[in-house]
Design an enzyme around this catalytic site. Structure first.
Site, PDB file in Angstrom:
ATOM      1  N   GLY A  13     -30.051  27.267  96.800  1.00  0.00           N
ATOM      2  CA  GLY A  13     -31.225  27.916  96.168  1.00  0.00           C
ATOM      3  C   GLY A  13     -31.673  29.388  96.789  1.00  0.00           C
ATOM      4  N   ASP A  34     -26.967  20.448  97.399  1.00  0.00           N
ATOM      5  CA  ASP A  34     -27.710  20.609  96.654  1.00  0.00           C
ATOM      6  C   ASP A  34     -26.696  20.765  95.190  1.00  0.00           C
ATOM      7  OD1 ASP A  34     -29.016  23.628  96.189  1.00  0.00           O
ATOM      8  OD2 ASP A  34     -28.316  22.676  94.046  1.00  0.00           O
ATOM      9  N   LEU A  62     -30.016  14.496  94.142  1.00  0.00           N
ATOM     10  CA  LEU A  62     -30.295  13.738  95.184  1.00  0.00           C
ATOM     11  C   LEU A  62     -30.886  12.334  94.440  1.00  0.00           C
ATOM     12  CD1 LEU A  62     -32.102  16.411  96.939  1.00  0.00           C
ATOM     13  CD2 LEU A  62     -31.003  14.736  98.364  1.00  0.00           C
ATOM     14  N   SER A 128     -46.291  24.288  96.769  1.00  0.00           N
ATOM     15  CA  SER A 128     -46.477  25.308  96.057  1.00  0.00           C
ATOM     16  C   SER A 128     -48.198  25.715  95.493  1.00  0.00           C
ATOM     17  CB  SER A 128     -46.197  25.412  94.314  1.00  0.00           C
ATOM     18  OG  SER A 128     -46.537  26.173  93.527  1.00  0.00           O
ATOM     19  N   TYR A 153     -44.722  20.814  85.796  1.00  0.00           N
ATOM     20  CA  TYR A 153     -43.542  20.961  87.292  1.00  0.00           C
ATOM     21  C   TYR A 153     -45.111  20.678  88.190  1.00  0.00           C
ATOM     22  CZ  TYR A 153     -42.920  24.952  91.127  1.00  0.00           C
ATOM     23  OH  TYR A 153     -42.994  24.641  92.239  1.00  0.00           O
ATOM     24  N   LYS A 157     -45.779  18.789  92.080  1.00  0.00           N
ATOM     25  CA  LYS A 157     -46.403  18.971  93.698  1.00  0.00           C
ATOM     26  C   LYS A 157     -46.823  18.534  94.228  1.00  0.00           C
ATOM     27  CE  LYS A 157     -42.823  22.249  94.149  1.00  0.00           C
ATOM     28  NZ  LYS A 157     -41.239  21.528  94.934  1.00  0.00           N
ATOM     29  N   ASN A 202     -39.978  34.560  86.595  1.00  0.00           N
ATOM     30  CA  ASN A 202     -40.855  35.061  87.291  1.00  0.00           C
ATOM     31  C   ASN A 202     -40.827  36.934  87.088  1.00  0.00           C
ATOM     32  OD1 ASN A 202     -39.614  32.846  88.866  1.00  0.00           O
ATOM     33  ND2 ASN A 202     -42.111  32.597  88.649  1.00  0.00           N
ATOM     34  N   GLY A 300     -51.478  29.132  80.721  1.00  0.00           N
ATOM     35  CA  GLY A 300     -51.030  28.946  81.723  1.00  0.00           C
ATOM     36  C   GLY A 300     -52.028  29.365  82.659  1.00  0.00           C
TER      37      GLY A 300
HETATM   38  P1  NAD Z   1     -33.443  27.745  93.145  1.00  0.00           P
HETATM   39  O1  NAD Z   1     -33.668  26.815  92.157  1.00  0.00           O
HETATM   40  O2  NAD Z   1     -33.480  28.918  93.566  1.00  0.00           O
HETATM   41  O3  NAD Z   1     -33.813  25.985  94.564  1.00  0.00           O
HETATM   42  C1  NAD Z   1     -33.986  24.771  94.362  1.00  0.00           C
HETATM   43  C2  NAD Z   1     -32.072  24.285  93.980  1.00  0.00           C
HETATM   44  O4  NAD Z   1     -32.702  22.946  94.468  1.00  0.00           O
HETATM   45  C3  NAD Z   1     -31.429  24.571  93.500  1.00  0.00           C
HETATM   46  O5  NAD Z   1     -30.215  25.606  93.825  1.00  0.00           O
HETATM   47  C4  NAD Z   1     -30.706  23.735  92.293  1.00  0.00           C
HETATM   48  O6  NAD Z   1     -29.079  23.269  92.135  1.00  0.00           O
HETATM   49  C5  NAD Z   1     -30.694  22.326  93.731  1.00  0.00           C
HETATM   50  N1  NAD Z   1     -31.846  20.955  92.995  1.00  0.00           N
HETATM   51  C6  NAD Z   1     -32.548  20.832  92.237  1.00  0.00           C
HETATM   52  N2  NAD Z   1     -32.672  19.522  91.917  1.00  0.00           N
HETATM   53  C7  NAD Z   1     -31.493  18.939  93.181  1.00  0.00           C
HETATM   54  C8  NAD Z   1     -31.748  17.112  92.861  1.00  0.00           C
HETATM   55  N3  NAD Z   1     -32.094  16.845  91.793  1.00  0.00           N
HETATM   56  N4  NAD Z   1     -30.456  18.026  94.037  1.00  0.00           N
HETATM   57  C9  NAD Z   1     -29.595  18.433  94.326  1.00  0.00           C
HETATM   58  N5  NAD Z   1     -29.899  19.837  94.463  1.00  0.00           N
HETATM   59  C10 NAD Z   1     -31.070  19.888  93.926  1.00  0.00           C
HETATM   60  O7  NAD Z   1     -35.554  27.344  94.187  1.00  0.00           O
HETATM   61  P2  NAD Z   1     -36.642  27.697  95.200  1.00  0.00           P
HETATM   62  O8  NAD Z   1     -37.198  29.185  94.289  1.00  0.00           O
HETATM   63  O9  NAD Z   1     -35.421  28.429  96.532  1.00  0.00           O
HETATM   64  O10 NAD Z   1     -37.609  27.032  95.362  1.00  0.00           O
HETATM   65  C11 NAD Z   1     -37.557  26.085  96.343  1.00  0.00           C
HETATM   66  C12 NAD Z   1     -38.186  25.016  96.349  1.00  0.00           C
HETATM   67  O11 NAD Z   1     -39.139  25.783  96.758  1.00  0.00           O
HETATM   68  C13 NAD Z   1     -38.448  24.417  95.180  1.00  0.00           C
HETATM   69  O12 NAD Z   1     -39.288  23.043  95.286  1.00  0.00           O
HETATM   70  C14 NAD Z   1     -39.923  25.090  94.573  1.00  0.00           C
HETATM   71  O13 NAD Z   1     -40.318  24.249  93.357  1.00  0.00           O
HETATM   72  C15 NAD Z   1     -40.397  26.021  95.866  1.00  0.00           C
HETATM   73  N6  NAD Z   1     -41.273  26.548  94.959  1.00  0.00           N
HETATM   74  C16 NAD Z   1     -40.652  27.566  94.667  1.00  0.00           C
HETATM   75  C17 NAD Z   1     -41.950  28.981  94.805  1.00  0.00           C
HETATM   76  C18 NAD Z   1     -41.001  30.390  94.017  1.00  0.00           C
HETATM   77  O14 NAD Z   1     -41.718  30.933  93.487  1.00  0.00           O
HETATM   78  N7  NAD Z   1     -39.530  30.338  94.295  1.00  0.00           N
HETATM   79  C19 NAD Z   1     -42.566  28.923  94.937  1.00  0.00           C
HETATM   80  C20 NAD Z   1     -43.913  27.826  95.422  1.00  0.00           C
HETATM   81  C21 NAD Z   1     -42.384  26.724  95.453  1.00  0.00           C
HETATM   82  C1  WQD Z   2     -47.043  36.253  87.698  1.00  0.00           C
HETATM   83  C2  WQD Z   2     -47.569  37.322  87.054  1.00  0.00           C
HETATM   84  C3  WQD Z   2     -47.293  36.824  84.784  1.00  0.00           C
HETATM   85  C4  WQD Z   2     -43.647  37.508  84.057  1.00  0.00           C
HETATM   86  C5  WQD Z   2     -44.920  31.162  88.791  1.00  0.00           C
HETATM   87  C6  WQD Z   2     -45.481  29.734  88.975  1.00  0.00           C
HETATM   88  C7  WQD Z   2     -45.760  29.017  90.409  1.00  0.00           C
HETATM   89  C8  WQD Z   2     -45.326  29.350  91.372  1.00  0.00           C
HETATM   90  C9  WQD Z   2     -44.590  30.969  91.591  1.00  0.00           C
HETATM   91  C10 WQD Z   2     -43.442  27.648  92.589  1.00  0.00           C
HETATM   92  C11 WQD Z   2     -48.582  36.566  86.186  1.00  0.00           C
HETATM   93  C12 WQD Z   2     -47.397  38.310  85.087  1.00  0.00           C
HETATM   94  C13 WQD Z   2     -44.664  37.428  84.541  1.00  0.00           C
HETATM   95  C14 WQD Z   2     -43.010  38.420  82.833  1.00  0.00           C
HETATM   96  C15 WQD Z   2     -45.077  39.476  83.447  1.00  0.00           C
HETATM   97  N1  WQD Z   2     -43.759  28.633  91.923  1.00  0.00           N
HETATM   98  N2  WQD Z   2     -46.057  38.116  84.294  1.00  0.00           N
HETATM   99  N3  WQD Z   2     -44.728  39.554  82.169  1.00  0.00           N
HETATM  100  O1  WQD Z   2     -46.980  32.602  87.288  1.00  0.00           O
HETATM  101  O2  WQD Z   2     -48.166  33.387  89.287  1.00  0.00           O
HETATM  102  O3  WQD Z   2     -46.444  31.815  89.638  1.00  0.00           O
HETATM  103  O4  WQD Z   2     -44.001  31.334  90.277  1.00  0.00           O
HETATM  104  O5  WQD Z   2     -44.413  26.048  93.068  1.00  0.00           O
HETATM  105  O6  WQD Z   2     -45.935  27.429  90.063  1.00  0.00           O
HETATM  106  O7  WQD Z   2     -46.541  29.364  88.343  1.00  0.00           O
HETATM  107  O8  WQD Z   2     -45.268  33.680  88.483  1.00  0.00           O
HETATM  108  O9  WQD Z   2     -43.929  35.466  88.831  1.00  0.00           O
HETATM  109  O10 WQD Z   2     -44.579  33.643  86.741  1.00  0.00           O
HETATM  110  O11 WQD Z   2     -45.712  35.954  87.413  1.00  0.00           O
HETATM  111  O12 WQD Z   2     -46.018  39.985  83.042  1.00  0.00           O
HETATM  112  O13 WQD Z   2     -42.125  38.326  82.262  1.00  0.00           O
HETATM  113  O14 WQD Z   2     -46.504  38.487  86.066  1.00  0.00           O
HETATM  114  O15 WQD Z   2     -48.349  36.793  83.636  1.00  0.00           O
HETATM  115  O16 WQD Z   2     -49.377  37.296  86.070  1.00  0.00           O
HETATM  116  P1  WQD Z   2     -46.338  32.704  88.349  1.00  0.00           P
HETATM  117  P2  WQD Z   2     -45.052  35.055  88.014  1.00  0.00           P
END
Ligand code: NAD
Ligand code: WQD
Length: 344
Positions: A13, A34, A62, A128, A153, A157, A202, A300
């Site tokens: 990921g 993965d 997993l 997160s 989601y 967490k 995002n 949200g």
């Molecule tokens: P991502 O989706 O790119 O990576 C997650 C990976 O986990 C993927 O490759 C997916 O195929 C794999 N996966 C999911 N469920 C699985 C399972 N049951 N078994 C094996 N593999 C599985 O996401 P990311 O952005 O790299 O995020 C990584 C972690 O960070 C996640 O736990 C996510 O919730 C957390 N997180 C992400 C963000 C963000 O904005 N990217 C923010 C806060 C927290």
């Molecule tokens: C950022 C800002 C939107 C898209 C999410 C998850 C959070 C964490 C991080 C995993 C916001 C605005 C977005 C668009 C927009 N992930 N926006 N137009 O919502 O802060 O957080 O990702 O844990 O749990 O909720 O991130 O990138 O979606 O949005 O105006 O097309 O951009 O309203 O203000 P967010 P985001």
């Protein structure tokens, strides 16, 4: 010298691939699991191009406990785990709550069970800023009370953190939960980055896909919030800074420098930017005019959130180094390079 072995779940990921590169740079051997539910295995070739080493890769879910136990039987001497694997799309989790609870909770519990059974002591968990909801005061510190999460989601967490903090009380596990704020950007090589499967949720992938012409326009969700320009404020942080924090956390656990069996750290820059400021910064670094339109608020969304990073800065000795322009420039370079890469 024997290399220390780190098992990275969710390693194909977005954050996983960047973290593998940083782990390899520090001499760790990496094993990846993965299911490819939200990624492509071909990214490990890109990792190899950067680091010179392709990590060992196991493809399975997993939630399959037998497959996981088989892996621990084959791959001995794992020193620590970084558990990235989870489903992460907030809106999708509202539509499919059971899928998120099953996937995110069962995979974590299977990993913890296997760690106990096969005597692996150390784990870093991906949490997160979503666990804070809309906090009453800013910046948000690790002590800030959690609010009810806006989505299943977010609930997974919070529940995961609860499980981890309970489990350390009756086992010898050591856990560090890292609460990421908004990870964006890509590796300087533009060989790895965020690769949304389907439409992105995002902001930054929406911006870069709009700029490159995949999408017609970016919708800005609301300009009537109580912020300087009315759009929401977030603490955007470069994915490479996040990746480096994982290496620091792993080293802290392996060297026994953790101060308790369960530690939590915010990973942010400490600075908040509005959506409109982020768009302006993107236009500056990319020299592109972005087609965007203000629309109504997204259900949200929290109005503003940014991190108090003192604990991570002082205790982990880690600090985010990259600024917003660097985050957006690397995200843009990655988007431009994607056409060439033909990922599979
Ligand atoms: P991502 O989706 O790119 O990576 C997650 C990976 O986990 C993927 O490759 C997916 O195929 C794999 N996966 C999911 N469920 C699985 C399972 N049951 N078994 C094996 N593999 C599985 O996401 P990311 O952005 O790299 O995020 C990584 C972690 O960070 C996640 O736990 C996510 O919730 C957390 N997180 C992400 C963000 C963000 O904005 N990217 C923010 C806060 C927290
Ligand atoms: C950022 C800002 C939107 C898209 C999410 C998850 C959070 C964490 C991080 C995993 C916001 C605005 C977005 C668009 C927009 N992930 N926006 N137009 O919502 O802060 O957080 O990702 O844990 O749990 O909720 O991130 O990138 O979606 O949005 O105006 O097309 O951009 O309203 O203000 P967010 P985001």
């Amino acid at each position: 010298m024997i290399k220390r072995r780190i098992l990275v779940t969710g390693g194909t990921g977005y954050i996983g691939t960047h973290t593998i590169v940083e782990l390899q740079a520090k001499g760790f051997e990496v094993i990846v699991i993965d299911s490819l539910v939200n990624s492509l295995s071909g990214v490990l070739n890109q990792v190899e191009q950067i680091s010179g080493t392709k990590p060992l890769f196991y493809e399975f879910d997993l939630c399959d406990k037998t497959a996981l136990e088989n892996l621990f039987t084959i791959e001995k001497n794992i020193d620590a785990i970084i558990h990235f694997a989870a489903l992460k799309a907030v809106g999708d989790s509202v539509e499919n709550p059971l899928l998120y609870y099953q996937n995110n909770m069962l995979s974590l519990m299977n990993v913890l069970d296997a760690m106990i059974k096969f005597k692996v002591k150390n784990i870093v968990f991906s949490s997160s800023c979503t666990v804070y909801g809309q906090p009453d005061s800013l910046p948000v510190s690790e002590e800030t009370p959690m609010k009810k999460p806006e989505s299943p989601y977010g609930q997974t967490k919070q529940m995961a953190e609860q499980i981890l903090s309970d489990v350390v009380k009756s086992t010898s596990l050591d856990v560090i939960s890292l609460r990421y704020f908004n990870p964006i950007g890509a590796h300087d090589s533009a060989l790895i980055g965020e690769y949304p499967i389907g439409a992105p949720n995002n902001l930054v992938p929406m911006i870069t896909q709009t700029a490159v012409g995949i999408r017609e326009k970016l919708l800005v969700f609301g300009d009537d919030y109580n912020t300087k320009d009315g759009s929401c404020i977030r603490d955007y942080i470069h994915v490479v800074d996040i990746a480096k924090a994982h290496v620091v956390a792993i080293e802290r656990l392996l060297e026994g420098k953790n101060k308790s069996n369960y530690e939590v750290f915010n990973l942010g820059t400490g600075f908040g930017f509005t959506v409109l400021e982020t768009i302006k910064a993107f236009e500056k670094v990319s020299q592109q005019k972005l087609n965007y339109e203000i629309t109504s608020r997204r259900t949200g969304d929290v109005e503003k959130v940014y991190a108090d990073t003192q604990l991570a800065n002082n205790e982990l000795g880690w600090k985010a180094e990259r600024d917003l322009e660097n985050m957006l420039l690397t995200a843009w370079n990655w988007q431009l390079n994607l056409k060439e890469l033909k990922l599979k």
